[in-house]
Design an enzyme around this catalytic site. Sequence first.
Site, mmCIF file in Angstrom:
data_model
loop_
_atom_site.group_PDB
_atom_site.id
_atom_site.type_symbol
_atom_site.label_atom_id
_atom_site.label_comp_id
_atom_site.label_asym_id
_atom_site.label_seq_id
_atom_site.Cartn_x
_atom_site.Cartn_y
_atom_site.Cartn_z
ATOM 1 C CG HIS A 100 -0.279 -0.234 2.508
ATOM 2 N ND1 HIS A 100 0.046 -1.493 2.948
ATOM 3 C CD2 HIS A 100 0.144 0.617 3.466
ATOM 4 C CE1 HIS A 100 0.634 -1.411 4.126
ATOM 5 N NE2 HIS A 100 0.714 -0.146 4.468
ATOM 6 C CG HIS A 102 0.797 5.184 4.356
ATOM 7 N ND1 HIS A 102 -0.094 5.064 5.395
ATOM 8 C CD2 HIS A 102 1.547 4.062 4.390
ATOM 9 C CE1 HIS A 102 0.119 3.924 6.042
ATOM 10 N NE2 HIS A 102 1.108 3.292 5.440
HETATM 11 P P1 5GP Z 1 1.691 0.198 7.384
HETATM 12 O O1 5GP Z 1 2.241 0.437 8.768
HETATM 13 O O2 5GP Z 1 1.556 -1.283 7.075
HETATM 14 O O3 5GP Z 1 2.410 0.953 6.330
HETATM 15 O O4 5GP Z 1 0.240 0.832 7.424
HETATM 16 C C1 5GP Z 1 -0.945 0.122 7.583
HETATM 17 C C2 5GP Z 1 -2.045 1.130 7.687
HETATM 18 O O5 5GP Z 1 -3.292 0.460 7.563
HETATM 19 C C3 5GP Z 1 -2.084 1.884 9.034
HETATM 20 O O6 5GP Z 1 -1.909 3.277 8.802
HETATM 21 C C4 5GP Z 1 -3.467 1.571 9.592
HETATM 22 O O7 5GP Z 1 -4.084 2.667 10.212
HETATM 23 C C5 5GP Z 1 -4.239 1.111 8.363
HETATM 24 N N1 5GP Z 1 -5.280 0.141 8.647
HETATM 25 C C6 5GP Z 1 -5.137 -1.016 9.326
HETATM 26 N N2 5GP Z 1 -6.309 -1.675 9.389
HETATM 27 C C7 5GP Z 1 -7.208 -0.910 8.730
HETATM 28 C C8 5GP Z 1 -8.611 -1.053 8.459
HETATM 29 O O8 5GP Z 1 -9.257 -2.023 8.831
HETATM 30 N N3 5GP Z 1 -9.201 -0.060 7.744
HETATM 31 C C9 5GP Z 1 -8.508 1.030 7.311
HETATM 32 N N4 5GP Z 1 -9.195 1.934 6.627
HETATM 33 N N5 5GP Z 1 -7.200 1.197 7.547
HETATM 34 C C10 5GP Z 1 -6.559 0.248 8.254
#
Ligand code: 5GP
Length: 144
Positions: A100, A102
């Site tokens: 993903h 951001h």
């Molecule tokens: P990472 O740390 O893997 O780059 O970011 C994962 C992101 O996914 C986090 O910013 C977290 O808030 C988001 N996230 C995790 N679970 C969910 C969810 O169920 N729904 C949404 N909309 N975001 C999520």
Amino acid sequence: MKDCIFCKIINNEIPSYKVYEDEDVYAFLDISQTTPGHTLLIPKKHVKDIFAYDQTLAQSVLGKIPLIAQALKKVLPNLNGLNLISNNGKIAGQAVFHSHFHFIPRYNEKDTFTLKFHDNSKNYSAEVLNKLAQSISKQIKNEI
Ligand code: 5GP
Ligand code: ZN
């Protein structure tokens, strides 16, 4: 993929605040809203991280970045900047292992988000940097 939270979001098994969808990608508000409008762009195909992309997937996903960034800028009052971030691997802060990107809108110094690049340049000689650049460059040529 079973047990992947983002695959469940794509398949509507978990609700999300969708902002964009096409045959290749899905974009939705990040639940944490690190700053207002914090959005995630994901490929519909389950790939763990950037290391699993091929050119076609990269074009279909990364090609949507300007579209989403420009829409955020138009609708979010006072948006003065944007951090685009992809965490790849646990050590890099990845918590959800479905790739993903951001989009983190930036408003002012009080934003509840920080990013710090430390300057280690004094530890690197021209010779070391040259060798490093050459080895990466050689590998890129092998992959094209
Ligand atoms: P990472 O740390 O893997 O780059 O970011 C994962 C992101 O996914 C986090 O910013 C977290 O808030 C988001 N996230 C995790 N679970 C969910 C969810 O169920 N729904 C949404 N909309 N975001 C999520
Ligand atoms: Zn997935």
